[in-house]
Design a protein around this motif. Structure first.
Motif, mmCIF file in Angstrom:
data_model
loop_
_atom_site.group_PDB
_atom_site.id
_atom_site.type_symbol
_atom_site.label_atom_id
_atom_site.label_comp_id
_atom_site.label_asym_id
_atom_site.label_seq_id
_atom_site.Cartn_x
_atom_site.Cartn_y
_atom_site.Cartn_z
ATOM 1 N N ASP A 1 -13.458 3.212 -11.929
ATOM 2 C CA ASP A 1 -14.480 2.248 -12.333
ATOM 3 C C ASP A 1 -14.333 1.927 -13.821
ATOM 4 O OD1 ASP A 1 -15.295 4.713 -13.319
ATOM 5 O OD2 ASP A 1 -17.408 4.405 -12.856
ATOM 6 N N GLN A 2 -13.273 2.421 -14.429
ATOM 7 C CA GLN A 2 -13.036 2.277 -15.868
ATOM 8 C C GLN A 2 -12.076 1.115 -16.162
ATOM 9 O OE1 GLN A 2 -14.609 4.709 -18.049
ATOM 10 N NE2 GLN A 2 -15.623 4.854 -16.058
ATOM 11 N N GLN A 3 -12.048 0.720 -17.427
ATOM 12 C CA GLN A 3 -11.084 -0.274 -17.900
ATOM 13 C C GLN A 3 -9.837 0.480 -18.369
ATOM 14 O OE1 GLN A 3 -11.310 -3.544 -17.686
ATOM 15 N NE2 GLN A 3 -13.365 -3.427 -16.830
ATOM 16 N N LEU A 4 -8.993 0.854 -17.446
ATOM 17 C CA LEU A 4 -7.789 1.617 -17.779
ATOM 18 C C LEU A 4 -6.572 0.716 -17.740
ATOM 19 C CD1 LEU A 4 -8.420 4.813 -15.604
ATOM 20 C CD2 LEU A 4 -8.980 4.458 -18.018
ATOM 21 N N GLU B 1 -0.792 1.722 -10.995
ATOM 22 C CA GLU B 1 -1.515 0.508 -10.604
ATOM 23 C C GLU B 1 -2.995 0.873 -10.689
ATOM 24 O OE1 GLU B 1 -0.322 -1.135 -6.760
ATOM 25 O OE2 GLU B 1 1.588 -0.082 -6.995
ATOM 26 N N ILE B 2 -3.747 0.114 -11.415
ATOM 27 C CA ILE B 2 -5.168 0.381 -11.587
ATOM 28 C C ILE B 2 -5.945 -0.424 -10.546
ATOM 29 C CG2 ILE B 2 -7.127 0.335 -13.167
ATOM 30 C CD1 ILE B 2 -4.752 2.238 -13.986
ATOM 31 N N VAL B 3 -6.684 0.276 -9.705
ATOM 32 C CA VAL B 3 -7.496 -0.361 -8.673
ATOM 33 C C VAL B 3 -8.958 -0.092 -8.996
ATOM 34 C CG1 VAL B 3 -8.072 -0.440 -6.223
ATOM 35 C CG2 VAL B 3 -5.692 -0.096 -6.937
ATOM 36 N N LYS B 4 -9.660 -1.155 -9.394
ATOM 37 C CA LYS B 4 -11.076 -1.036 -9.729
ATOM 38 C C LYS B 4 -11.892 -0.885 -8.448
ATOM 39 C CE LYS B 4 -12.994 -2.118 -13.168
ATOM 40 N NZ LYS B 4 -13.658 -1.708 -14.353
ATOM 41 N N MET B 5 -12.899 -0.005 -8.537
ATOM 42 C CA MET B 5 -13.735 0.297 -7.377
ATOM 43 C C MET B 5 -15.132 0.621 -7.868
ATOM 44 S SD MET B 5 -12.775 3.186 -4.592
ATOM 45 C CE MET B 5 -14.025 3.791 -3.476
ATOM 46 N N ALA C 1 -7.842 9.517 -8.869
ATOM 47 C CA ALA C 1 -9.098 8.798 -9.097
ATOM 48 C C ALA C 1 -9.744 9.283 -10.385
ATOM 49 C CB ALA C 1 -10.056 9.015 -7.926
ATOM 50 N N ILE C 2 -10.283 8.336 -11.123
ATOM 51 C CA ILE C 2 -11.045 8.642 -12.332
ATOM 52 C C ILE C 2 -12.305 7.791 -12.304
ATOM 53 C CG2 ILE C 2 -11.114 8.561 -14.846
ATOM 54 C CD1 ILE C 2 -8.060 8.926 -14.819
ATOM 55 N N PHE C 3 -13.459 8.452 -12.171
ATOM 56 C CA PHE C 3 -14.734 7.752 -12.180
ATOM 57 C C PHE C 3 -15.600 8.345 -13.264
ATOM 58 C CE2 PHE C 3 -12.990 6.688 -8.138
ATOM 59 C CZ PHE C 3 -13.329 5.356 -8.000
#
Length: 178
Positions: free
Chosen positions: A36-39, A45-49, A11-13
């Motif tokens: 919560d970033q535009q990665l 797999e990038i999962v926006k949260m 996780a990266i927030f």
């Protein structure tokens, strides 16, 4: 372990860390980054949260509770670079149903709490209140603590219950999670 049931996640927030690409990439594992970033990544797999309360608490929720959709999961703190075949790591270190490393420097929650206060890691008042709670409960000293940068888990009911208690402790206390 079936190939469909293995996930490595992180996780990266906020902009606290950068996403590190694994090398090697282990076939049969899903790599998922909650953020919560535009990665972007060729592997993860990038999962926006959305952030819940604070970025740190959101990342802790993902770490503690975000694994229950998979049979086998490996949490990797975003500060780590994966540099080993995950199947080899799992085979060497997993003891069912939950494995983690012993803290390399401290041996109990009271030492950890004092260290966090001294070094400004977390809200001092929250940490002190939590330590007082443990003293009142007569939680013994020198029982060991974990370092939670890498967690290996099997999805069983006892693990779910343990992690629900862990999350409740974090919500009611400080954001420190050892």
């Amino acid at each position: 372990m079936s190939n469909q049931s293995k996930v490595c996640y992180t996780a990266i927030f906020s902009d606290y860390e950068e996403l590190k690409e694994p090398d090697p990439v282990t076939p049969g594992w899903r790599y998922i980054c909650f953020t919560d970033q535009q990665l972007q990544s060729p592997v993860w797999e990038i999962v926006k949260m959305d952030v819940i309360d604070t970025p740190q608490r959101t990342a802790r929720w993902v770490k503690i509770m975000g694994w229950i959709d998979w049979q086998y999961s490996m949490w990797i703190d975003a500060s780590f670079q994966i540099n080993k075949d995950l199947n080899d790591w799992w085979a060497e270190r997993f003891i069912s149903p939950f494995s983690c490393a012993k803290h390399p420097l401290r041996n109990d929650i009271y030492q950890e709490g004092r260290n966090c206060i001294i070094n400004g890691r977390g809200n001092a008042a929250d940490i002190q209140k939590q330590m007082e709670k443990y003293y009142k409960l007569q939680f013994p000293e020198n029982q060991g603590i974990i370092t939670s940068g890498i967690l290996l888990r099997e999805n069983i009911q006892a693990n779910i219950e343990l992690h629900e208690k862990w999350w409740k402790e974090l919500v009611e206390g400080s954001t420190r999670d050892q």
